[in-house]
Design a protein around this motif. Structure first.
Motif, short mmCIF file in Angstrom:
data_model
loop_
_atom_site.label_atom_id
_atom_site.label_comp_id
_atom_site.label_asym_id
_atom_site.label_seq_id
_atom_site.Cartn_x
_atom_site.Cartn_y
_atom_site.Cartn_z
N ALA A 1 0.84 -1.21 0.00
CA ALA A 1 0.00 0.00 0.00
C ALA A 1 0.87 1.25 0.00
N ALA A 2 1.96 1.23 0.75
CA ALA A 2 2.88 2.38 0.77
C ALA A 2 3.51 2.59 -0.60
N TYR A 3 3.91 1.49 -1.25
CA TYR A 3 4.47 1.57 -2.60
C TYR A 3 3.46 2.20 -3.57
N LEU A 4 2.18 1.85 -3.39
CA LEU A 4 1.12 2.38 -4.25
C LEU A 4 0.71 3.81 -3.85
N LYS A 5 1.31 4.31 -2.76
CA LYS A 5 0.94 5.63 -2.21
C LYS A 5 -0.54 5.68 -1.83
N MET A 6 -1.00 4.58 -1.29
CA MET A 6 -2.41 4.45 -0.89
C MET A 6 -2.59 4.97 0.53
N PRO A 7 -3.67 5.69 0.79
CA PRO A 7 -3.94 6.10 2.17
C PRO A 7 -4.20 4.88 3.05
N MET A 8 -3.73 4.97 4.29
CA MET A 8 -3.89 3.89 5.25
C MET A 8 -4.50 4.46 6.52
N MET A 9 -5.27 3.61 7.20
CA MET A 9 -5.91 4.04 8.43
C MET A 9 -5.70 2.97 9.49
N THR A 10 -5.28 3.41 10.67
CA THR A 10 -5.19 2.52 11.83
C THR A 10 -6.20 2.98 12.86
N PHE A 11 -6.45 2.14 13.85
CA PHE A 11 -7.48 2.42 14.82
C PHE A 11 -6.98 2.28 16.25
N GLU A 12 -5.71 2.04 16.39
CA GLU A 12 -5.10 1.79 17.70
C GLU A 12 -3.75 2.52 17.72
N GLU A 13 -3.50 3.25 18.78
CA GLU A 13 -2.33 4.14 18.88
C GLU A 13 -0.99 3.43 18.65
N SER A 14 -0.76 2.28 19.30
CA SER A 14 0.53 1.61 19.16
C SER A 14 0.75 1.10 17.73
N ILE A 15 -0.30 0.66 17.08
CA ILE A 15 -0.19 0.21 15.69
C ILE A 15 0.13 1.40 14.78
N TYR A 16 -0.54 2.51 15.04
CA TYR A 16 -0.29 3.74 14.28
C TYR A 16 1.19 4.12 14.35
N LEU A 17 1.75 4.12 15.55
CA LEU A 17 3.16 4.49 15.72
C LEU A 17 4.09 3.46 15.07
N GLU A 18 3.73 2.18 15.20
CA GLU A 18 4.55 1.11 14.59
C GLU A 18 4.55 1.23 13.06
N VAL A 19 3.39 1.48 12.48
CA VAL A 19 3.31 1.61 11.02
C VAL A 19 4.09 2.84 10.55
N GLN A 20 3.95 3.95 11.26
CA GLN A 20 4.70 5.16 10.89
C GLN A 20 6.21 4.89 10.94
N LYS A 21 6.66 4.22 11.98
CA LYS A 21 8.08 3.90 12.14
C LYS A 21 8.57 3.01 10.99
N ASN A 22 7.79 1.96 10.67
CA ASN A 22 8.19 1.06 9.58
C ASN A 22 8.18 1.75 8.23
N LEU A 23 7.21 2.61 7.99
CA LEU A 23 7.16 3.34 6.71
C LEU A 23 8.38 4.24 6.57
N THR A 24 8.75 4.91 7.66
CA THR A 24 9.93 5.79 7.63
C THR A 24 11.19 4.98 7.35
N LYS A 25 11.34 3.83 8.02
CA LYS A 25 12.50 2.95 7.81
C LYS A 25 12.63 2.52 6.36
N GLN A 26 11.47 2.27 5.71
CA GLN A 26 11.47 1.78 4.33
C GLN A 26 11.51 2.91 3.31
N GLY A 27 11.56 4.15 3.79
CA GLY A 27 11.66 5.30 2.89
C GLY A 27 10.33 5.78 2.33
#
Length: 173
Positions: free
Chosen positions: A117-143
């Motif tokens: 989804a990140a490669y496709l530049k697709m919007p993503m939605m999370t519903f839980e704070e820790s998942i939100y932070l984890e996804v943001q961290k992983n997206l940043t790591k992957q550029g």
């Protein structure tokens, strides 16, 4: 919280695909399938269906979760079957407008869907704070752009690791 689940909610869910309502946003449900026991896996399948139904009823989206139905046709424990299912899921994801990351943990299959989804530049939605932070961290790591993921605090049921307690209380399971 209003109970949207009734005795025939799964049948109602199936009808969303028979309607050609292209005005609705198409959501891809990203939630865990794999589990230690078969019983837990069956529970994860039911949970994925519950997320789909919630997205349809409360968020006004046509939601799909291939892992809510493909295990009836393909065995997740057979590598060739798992590969087919994952590929199908990614192709379905490409036809979606938004990725809904549900639950409170990210499985290996979910990580692949999020990266795609990140490669496709697709919007993503999370519903839980820790998942939100984890996804943001992983997206940043992957550029990738960490701002492509948003935290939805209104639809808290989508962030539950097991909305089954809610469903059982409602008398559905």
């Amino acid at each position: 919280m209003e109970n949207i689940y009734h005795d025939y909610w799964e049948q109602e869910l199936l009808y969303q695909f028979l309607k050609n309502d292209r005005c609705k946003k198409r959501a891809y449900i990203c939630s865990p399938l794999s589990a230690v026991t078969d019983e837990e896996m069956v529970e994860n399948i039911k949970i994925a269906r519950a997320y789909m139904y919630y997205a349809m009823k409360k968020m006004g989206m046509n939601a799909s979760a291939p892992h809510a139905y493909l295990p009836m046709l393909l065995c997740d424990k057979v590598p060739a079957d798992r590969s087919i299912a994952l590929q199908f899921g990614l192709e379905l994801l490409e036809e979606s407008d938004v990725l809904l990351i549900c639950g409170n943990r990210i499985s290996s299959g979910m990580s692949g869907e999020i990266a795609h989804a990140a490669y496709l530049k697709m919007p993503m939605m999370t519903f839980e704070e820790s998942i939100y932070l984890e996804v943001q961290k992983n997206l940043t790591k992957q550029g990738y752009d960490k701002h492509s993921v948003h935290l939805d605090r209104e639809n808290v049921l989508m962030g539950c690791s097991s909305p089954m307690a809610y469903l059982e209380k409602a008398g559905i399971f």
